[in-house]
Motif scaffolding. Structure first.
Motif, short mmCIF file in Angstrom:
data_model
loop_
_atom_site.label_atom_id
_atom_site.label_comp_id
_atom_site.label_asym_id
_atom_site.label_seq_id
_atom_site.Cartn_x
_atom_site.Cartn_y
_atom_site.Cartn_z
N GLN A 154 9.52 -5.10 -2.38
CA GLN A 154 10.28 -3.84 -2.33
C GLN A 154 9.57 -2.74 -3.11
O GLN A 154 9.48 -1.59 -2.66
N ALA A 169 8.02 0.74 -1.68
CA ALA A 169 8.42 2.03 -2.23
C ALA A 169 7.21 2.81 -2.73
O ALA A 169 7.15 4.04 -2.62
N GLU A 175 5.44 4.38 0.21
CA GLU A 175 6.15 5.60 0.64
C GLU A 175 5.73 6.80 -0.20
O GLU A 175 5.81 7.95 0.26
N ALA A 212 8.47 4.49 -8.00
CA ALA A 212 8.83 3.39 -7.10
C ALA A 212 9.71 2.37 -7.81
O ALA A 212 10.71 1.89 -7.26
N ALA A 240 13.18 3.77 -8.32
CA ALA A 240 13.93 3.85 -7.06
C ALA A 240 14.46 2.48 -6.65
O ALA A 240 15.61 2.34 -6.22
N VAL A 241 13.64 1.45 -6.79
CA VAL A 241 14.06 0.10 -6.39
C VAL A 241 15.16 -0.42 -7.30
O VAL A 241 16.20 -0.93 -6.84
#
Length: 459
Positions: free
Chosen positions: A407, A411, A414, A451, A454-455
């Protein structure tokens, strides 16, 4: 998306079997195809026009970065002059002859010859055969077992997949095969006893190694293979004193040492070879990846004078050595390697790897070292890893079904940066090209923090 891009994606799903891929998901279109079309420096671009900072250098391999014209021109020049001739029966071409001298000039002390192949896997296959040959010539036909380590990566053929100590490479392949054995990885963060000091842990690892040798009988154990720093298995630097103690045990029982430098060779640790970085004195060295920065496929086994003298004796007794590949010492690949090694020197990439690597490690530690779900930030040279845990204080790992590492890697992508989720743990790895700048290191760190946040905001 262009018609051409859609066509390529369809052909890819319908006709190409990708390595290391969930092949069912890919064939069904559940796994998106990314068609890479160009690269420059530390960046790659795909057919959709998306650019990413490749913080894993392909697969630990594009040491000089993308778009180096010197290597492309060397390949073209060699292809125009002589695209191929074999190396059997004493035949040679100029590029691999020159390259062999360049490698020995850069190799750790005591190394004598180079045998060329095309991949790290075939180089480690060569190591196995040479070790068996070596002991047969010396009249020790029982001395054939090779000890590897859990979490090691040494290839994916039948025998080198057996050397590899990762479940993914064993599942349903009937691996590992005899006479391959595995001992404990020097993975201090994952030690079973949290009260152990690093020194105690090292001694425990070495004691287990020696106990295995004694239990198997020393006259049946031929060699020990290890990456100077474990790569695909988690980017795990050896604890202080580990290699000195391991080498002492191997010497005690007359066991050869293979240093697998497919990842660490040619500058990644801030030295030309990881063996010199960690004061390892191997009998055989495996090389590939950084040898050409993957501009062309090439691997090699660097053979010590000690082993070489026995190989000569064997050839005098038995005739020509029955080992080799059609494309051994391929001139185009060797030309790429010569230009690559010259670039490493001209661009002073080894110094850069040492300096920027230390900066990246420090910046990642400062940014994430105290995060509640970060168990450890570790690395050496231009190799770094962030390991995620559910409970930091008690080193409790996440359930594998959560795929936390994957994950975070998704992220991160992205946000325009490629890191790699490493197997058997929630580990995010970095091994960028050695030309990485301080500014680009900052981009990696800032994007990773974003990242991670966010995760874990979803947990």
């Amino acid at each position: 998306m262009s018609h051409r891009f859609n066509e390529l994606c369809a052909w890819d799903r319908d006709h190409l079997l990708h390595p290391g891929t969930h092949i069912g998901a890919h064939a069904r279109g559940e796994l998106q195809t990314r068609v890479i079309s160009g690269g420059k420096g530390v960046y790659i671009t795909d057919k959709s026009g998306r650019t990413s900072l490749d913080a894993f250098a392909g697969l630990f391999c594009v040491n000089v970065g993308y778009g180096r014209q010197k290597i492309a021109e060397a390949i073209a020049k060699q292809a125009n002059e002589l695209p191929y001739y074999h190396a059997y029966d004493g035949h040679g071409t100029e590029a691999p002859i020159t390259l062999s001298r360049m490698i020995i000039d850069r190799a750790p002390k005591g190394m004598s010859r180079v045998f060329f192949g095309l991949s790290g896997s075939d180089a480690n296959e060569t190591n196995i055969k040479l070790i068996w040959y070596y002991n047969n010539v010396l009249g020790r036909p029982e001395k054939k077992k090779i000890i590897s380590r859990w979490r090691a990566y040494h290839g994916s053929t039948v025998m080198t997949g057996s050397l590899t100590g990762l479940e993914l490479y064993h599942n349903a392949f009937d691996l590992p095969r005899t006479p391959i054995l595995h001992t404990e990885a020097p993975y201090y963060f994952r030690r079973a006893d949290a009260t152990m000091s690093e020194e105690q842990f090292v001694q425990a690892c070495v004691d287990k190694l020696e106990a295995m040798i004694v239990a198997e009988a020393p006259d049946t154990v031929a060699a020990f293979i290890g990456e100077p720093i474990q790569g695909a298995g988690g980017i795990i630097p050896p604890p202080t004193g580990y290699w000195a103690k391991v080498q002492s045990v191997l010497k005690k029982y007359d066991i050869l040492l293979i240093a697998d430098e497919v990842v660490s060779g040619f500058g990644r640790l801030g030295r030309m070879f990881g063996s010199d970085h960690y004061d390892i004195r191997p009998d055989l060295i495996t090389i590939s990846k950084g040898l050409t920065s993957a501009y062309a496929p090439l691997s090699g086994v660097i053979i010590s004078d000690k082993v070489w003298q026995v190989l000569v004796k064997g050839s005098d007794q038995l005739g020509s050595i029955g080992h080799g590949w059609t494309c051994s010492a391929h001139p185009i690949c060797a030309a790429a390697a010569i230009a690559n090694l010259e670039l490493i020197d001209e661009m002073d990439l080894i110094t850069n790897a040492r300096n920027i690597g230390a900066y990246l490690q420090s910046a990642l530690t400062e940014a994430l070292g105290d995060h509640g779900n970060v168990g450890e930030v570790r690395g050496d040279g231009l190799m770094a890893a962030v390991e995620f845990v559910e409970d930091r204080d008690n080193r409790i790992l996440f359930d594998t079904s959560k795929k936390v590492g994957e994950q975070v890697a998704a992220a991160l992508l992205e946000r325009g940066v490629i890191g790699r989720a490493l197997p058997q743990g929630d580990i995010l790895g970095f091994a960028p090209p050695l030309c990485l700048t301080k500014h680009e290191a900052d981009i990696i760190v800032e994007s990773t923090v974003d990242a991670v946040n966010a995760v874990f905001a979803t947990f």
